[in-house]
Design a protein around this motif. Structure first.
Motif, PDB file in Angstrom:
ATOM      1  N   GLY A 146       0.812  -1.210   0.000  1.00  0.00           N
ATOM      2  CA  GLY A 146       0.000   0.000   0.000  1.00  0.00           C
ATOM      3  C   GLY A 146       0.840   1.250   0.000  1.00  0.00           C
ATOM      4  O   GLY A 146       2.053   1.208   0.214  1.00  0.00           O
ATOM      5  N   MET A 148      -0.004   5.894   0.221  1.00  0.00           N
ATOM      6  CA  MET A 148      -0.931   7.026   0.175  1.00  0.00           C
ATOM      7  C   MET A 148      -2.283   6.676   0.824  1.00  0.00           C
ATOM      8  O   MET A 148      -3.353   7.062   0.339  1.00  0.00           O
ATOM      9  CB  MET A 148      -1.160   7.494  -1.280  1.00  0.00           C
ATOM     10  CG  MET A 148       0.105   7.681  -2.088  1.00  0.00           C
ATOM     11  SD  MET A 148       1.173   8.954  -1.381  1.00  0.00           S
ATOM     12  CE  MET A 148       2.774   8.494  -2.061  1.00  0.00           C
ATOM     13  N   TYR A 180      -3.401  -5.479   7.367  1.00  0.00           N
ATOM     14  CA  TYR A 180      -2.331  -4.544   7.023  1.00  0.00           C
ATOM     15  C   TYR A 180      -1.056  -5.331   6.660  1.00  0.00           C
ATOM     16  O   TYR A 180      -0.550  -6.099   7.478  1.00  0.00           O
ATOM     17  CB  TYR A 180      -2.071  -3.592   8.210  1.00  0.00           C
ATOM     18  CG  TYR A 180      -0.807  -2.772   8.071  1.00  0.00           C
ATOM     19  CD1 TYR A 180      -0.719  -1.742   7.144  1.00  0.00           C
ATOM     20  CD2 TYR A 180       0.302  -3.044   8.864  1.00  0.00           C
ATOM     21  CE1 TYR A 180       0.442  -1.008   7.012  1.00  0.00           C
ATOM     22  CE2 TYR A 180       1.469  -2.308   8.745  1.00  0.00           C
ATOM     23  CZ  TYR A 180       1.538  -1.294   7.816  1.00  0.00           C
ATOM     24  OH  TYR A 180       2.691  -0.571   7.684  1.00  0.00           O
ATOM     25  N   LYS A 216       4.862  13.716  -3.775  1.00  0.00           N
ATOM     26  CA  LYS A 216       4.948  13.406  -2.341  1.00  0.00           C
ATOM     27  C   LYS A 216       6.041  12.355  -2.106  1.00  0.00           C
ATOM     28  O   LYS A 216       6.864  12.471  -1.202  1.00  0.00           O
ATOM     29  CB  LYS A 216       3.597  12.888  -1.832  1.00  0.00           C
ATOM     30  CG  LYS A 216       3.642  12.696  -0.341  1.00  0.00           C
ATOM     31  CD  LYS A 216       2.411  12.151   0.312  1.00  0.00           C
ATOM     32  CE  LYS A 216       2.761  11.888   1.781  1.00  0.00           C
ATOM     33  NZ  LYS A 216       2.004  10.845   2.395  1.00  0.00           N
ATOM     34  N   GLY A 228      12.292  -0.393  -0.264  1.00  0.00           N
ATOM     35  CA  GLY A 228      11.109   0.280   0.292  1.00  0.00           C
ATOM     36  C   GLY A 228      11.189   0.306   1.806  1.00  0.00           C
ATOM     37  O   GLY A 228      12.284   0.261   2.384  1.00  0.00           O
ATOM     38  N   ASN A 233       4.443  -0.577   9.944  1.00  0.00           N
ATOM     39  CA  ASN A 233       4.072   0.451  10.911  1.00  0.00           C
ATOM     40  C   ASN A 233       3.376  -0.212  12.092  1.00  0.00           C
ATOM     41  O   ASN A 233       2.428  -0.971  11.896  1.00  0.00           O
ATOM     42  CB  ASN A 233       3.107   1.460  10.276  1.00  0.00           C
ATOM     43  CG  ASN A 233       3.831   2.463   9.387  1.00  0.00           C
ATOM     44  OD1 ASN A 233       5.037   2.705   9.554  1.00  0.00           O
ATOM     45  ND2 ASN A 233       3.111   3.049   8.450  1.00  0.00           N
ATOM     46  N   GLY A 263      13.006   7.638   7.636  1.00  0.00           N
ATOM     47  CA  GLY A 263      13.599   6.746   8.637  1.00  0.00           C
ATOM     48  C   GLY A 263      13.307   5.267   8.435  1.00  0.00           C
ATOM     49  O   GLY A 263      14.026   4.421   8.977  1.00  0.00           O
TER      50      GLY A 263
HETATM   51  N1  EPU Z   1       7.794  10.846   9.167  1.00  0.00           N
HETATM   52  C1  EPU Z   1       8.779  11.511   9.847  1.00  0.00           C
HETATM   53  N2  EPU Z   1      10.079  11.130   9.611  1.00  0.00           N
HETATM   54  C2  EPU Z   1      10.411  10.137   8.763  1.00  0.00           C
HETATM   55  C3  EPU Z   1       9.397   9.463   8.072  1.00  0.00           C
HETATM   56  C4  EPU Z   1       8.086   9.847   8.293  1.00  0.00           C
HETATM   57  O1  EPU Z   1       8.528  12.399  10.639  1.00  0.00           O
HETATM   58  O2  EPU Z   1      11.610   9.852   8.622  1.00  0.00           O
HETATM   59  C5  EPU Z   1       6.405  11.275   9.368  1.00  0.00           C
HETATM   60  C6  EPU Z   1       5.834  11.960   8.124  1.00  0.00           C
HETATM   61  O3  EPU Z   1       6.122  13.310   8.074  1.00  0.00           O
HETATM   62  C7  EPU Z   1       4.346  11.659   8.269  1.00  0.00           C
HETATM   63  C8  EPU Z   1       4.309  10.302   8.975  1.00  0.00           C
HETATM   64  O4  EPU Z   1       5.588  10.150   9.601  1.00  0.00           O
HETATM   65  O5  EPU Z   1       3.751  12.618   9.099  1.00  0.00           O
HETATM   66  C9  EPU Z   1       4.030   9.153   8.033  1.00  0.00           C
HETATM   67  O6  EPU Z   1       5.023   9.145   7.001  1.00  0.00           O
HETATM   68  P1  EPU Z   1       4.710   8.673   5.503  1.00  0.00           P
HETATM   69  O7  EPU Z   1       3.591   9.472   4.940  1.00  0.00           O
HETATM   70  O8  EPU Z   1       5.979   8.641   4.751  1.00  0.00           O
HETATM   71  O9  EPU Z   1       4.105   7.234   5.685  1.00  0.00           O
HETATM   72  P2  EPU Z   1       4.727   5.928   6.319  1.00  0.00           P
HETATM   73  O10 EPU Z   1       3.674   5.363   7.190  1.00  0.00           O
HETATM   74  O11 EPU Z   1       6.058   6.137   6.901  1.00  0.00           O
HETATM   75  C10 EPU Z   1       3.715   4.442   4.420  1.00  0.00           C
HETATM   76  C11 EPU Z   1       4.120   3.161   3.756  1.00  0.00           C
HETATM   77  C12 EPU Z   1       5.021   3.451   2.544  1.00  0.00           C
HETATM   78  C13 EPU Z   1       4.316   4.404   1.595  1.00  0.00           C
HETATM   79  C14 EPU Z   1       4.026   5.676   2.367  1.00  0.00           C
HETATM   80  C15 EPU Z   1       3.386   6.777   1.507  1.00  0.00           C
HETATM   81  C16 EPU Z   1       4.393   1.408   5.471  1.00  0.00           C
HETATM   82  C17 EPU Z   1       5.350   0.643   6.299  1.00  0.00           C
HETATM   83  N3  EPU Z   1       4.910   2.343   4.671  1.00  0.00           N
HETATM   84  O12 EPU Z   1       4.895   5.008   5.011  1.00  0.00           O
HETATM   85  O13 EPU Z   1       5.213   2.215   1.890  1.00  0.00           O
HETATM   86  O14 EPU Z   1       5.107   4.680   0.457  1.00  0.00           O
HETATM   87  O15 EPU Z   1       3.142   5.344   3.475  1.00  0.00           O
HETATM   88  O16 EPU Z   1       2.035   6.657   1.452  1.00  0.00           O
HETATM   89  O17 EPU Z   1       3.188   1.148   5.540  1.00  0.00           O
HETATM   90  C18 EPU Z   1       6.602   0.312   1.574  1.00  0.00           C
HETATM   91  O18 EPU Z   1       5.613  -0.347   1.904  1.00  0.00           O
HETATM   92  O19 EPU Z   1       7.671  -0.208   1.228  1.00  0.00           O
HETATM   93  C19 EPU Z   1       6.492   1.763   1.618  1.00  0.00           C
HETATM   94  C20 EPU Z   1       7.531   2.535   1.399  1.00  0.00           C
END
Ligand code: EPU
Length: 307
Positions: A146, A148, A180, A216, A228, A233, A263
């Motif tokens: 997934g 966005m 998830y 984004k 990735g 999460n 991170g």
């Molecule tokens: N954030 C930080 N610092 C960081 C990373 C994130 O403060 O180093 C904050 C962001 O600013 C935001 C929140 O944490 O407020 C969430 O960050 P992000 O939108 O990047 O989403 P994520 O939960 O970290 C998930 C998916 C990604 C996907 C993104 C974009 C998982 C594990 N990861 O990341 O998927 O690209 O949303 O929608 O569910 C993957 O599955 O390999 C992957 C990269």
């Protein structure tokens, strides 16, 4: 061919050598987005589903392990490589994409990028979140990939799968046991194809949404080689944010580094070894456990042997 016995190798060559690509002692680093890992005893590319069933049958008969690979975008192959058979799904049949109104029927090896492109071309909305996910349908289904705020199973109508005895069935998304980053039905089975369903949309709006998602991603995710996100999460939290809050960005072991952009990514900044990445994963897990009391679970699939 050091670890596969001669009889098995001969049988593979005799059964599939004409139709399917077979390689022995094949380097896997170039077959994963991380760009690390040792060699696989055998890599074989079945042409058809019946070949795939036969390969599995032979592996079972000879007690040889097999691993199914698509683009290798969520996999870490260890430095000692893979003892057994890597079944690489690719080619005309497995990569097919067929448009049928608002439904898209695709083979397991169809790239998400290609599907999203076809959806846009045909004015089908609902596929935009696939923008920038580097994998194939099969890999995405297996882990309910997934981005966005959406996930692949939101757009799956039905999918076909092969169990490890070679039997094929078709099930609906509701029957798949989806959570998830998890799909129960594919824990011990191979995805063969899927029917994805969107809605009628306007090309312009679809393009705009894709551009926004791409922007984004580009502004928040690294460009270096990676697989990735490394960790799932934890419920209600972002693993990337937790790691960031602990000041771990930029932390390096060998040539593996916690990305400065996000991170939850470990990047290969040159000649990383799988052991560097694994050591960094352990380090991050320990830090997060000790300082936040949270046990991170890897999203990344880790396979193969240590050196
Ligand atoms: N954030 C930080 N610092 C960081 C990373 C994130 O403060 O180093 C904050 C962001 O600013 C935001 C929140 O944490 O407020 C969430 O960050 P992000 O939108 O990047 O989403 P994520 O939960 O970290 C998930 C998916 C990604 C996907 C993104 C974009 C998982 C594990 N990861 O990341 O998927 O690209 O949303 O929608 O569910 C993957 O599955 O390999 C992957 C990269």
């Amino acid at each position: 061919m050091n670890n596969i016995n001669e009889i098995f190798a001969e049988k593979l060559k005799n059964a599939f050598g004409v139709r399917c690509k077979i390689k022995f002692n094949e380097p896997m680093a170039s077959r994963t987005t991380f760009g690390v890992g040792g060699r696989a005893d055998v890599l074989i590319e079945p042409e058809k589903e019946t070949d795939l069933a036969e390969i599995i049958r032979l592996c079972n008969e000879h007690n040889v392990k097999f691993y199914v690979f698509g683009r290798g975008s969520n996999i870490l192959v260890k430095d000692g490589g893979i003892r057994g058979v890597v079944v690489h799904l690719a080619g005309y049949w497995f990569e097919r994409i067929v448009i049928n109104g608002i439904e898209i029927e695709c083979g397991t090896a169809a790239r998400l990028k290609a599907i999203e492109g076809e959806a846009k071309k045909n004015g089908i909305t609902g596929f935009e979140f696939l923008e920038g996910i580097p994998g194939t349908v099969g890999g995405a289904l297996r882990m309910n990939a997934g981005a966005m705020g959406e996930e692949i199973f939101n757009i799956v109508k039905t999918f076909r799968l092969m169990d490890y005895s070679g039997k094929i069935s078709e099930i609906s998304a509701e029957e798949a046991g989806v959570k998830y980053r998890e799909c129960e039905a594919l824990k011990n089975a191979i995805a063969l194809s899927a029917v994805l369903r969107g809605k009628i949309g306007e090309q312009e709006k679809i393009s705009k949404k894709m551009e926004d998602f791409a922007e984004k991603r580009q502004s928040s995710q690294p460009k270096e080689r990676s697989a990735g996100c490394v960790f799932k999460n934890p419920p209600g939290l972002s693993a990337g944010k937790l790691i960031d809050e602990l000041g771990l960005k930029g932390r390096q072991i060998g040539e593996a580094m916690v990305s400065n952009e996000h991170g939850n990514f470990i990047v290969n900044i040159g000649g990383a070894k799988a052991s560097d990445i694994l050591a960094l994963i352990d380090f991050i897990k320990n830090e997060v456990k000790q300082n936040k009391g949270i046990s991170l679970e890897t999203e990344l699939e880790i396979i193969g042997e240590d050196l």
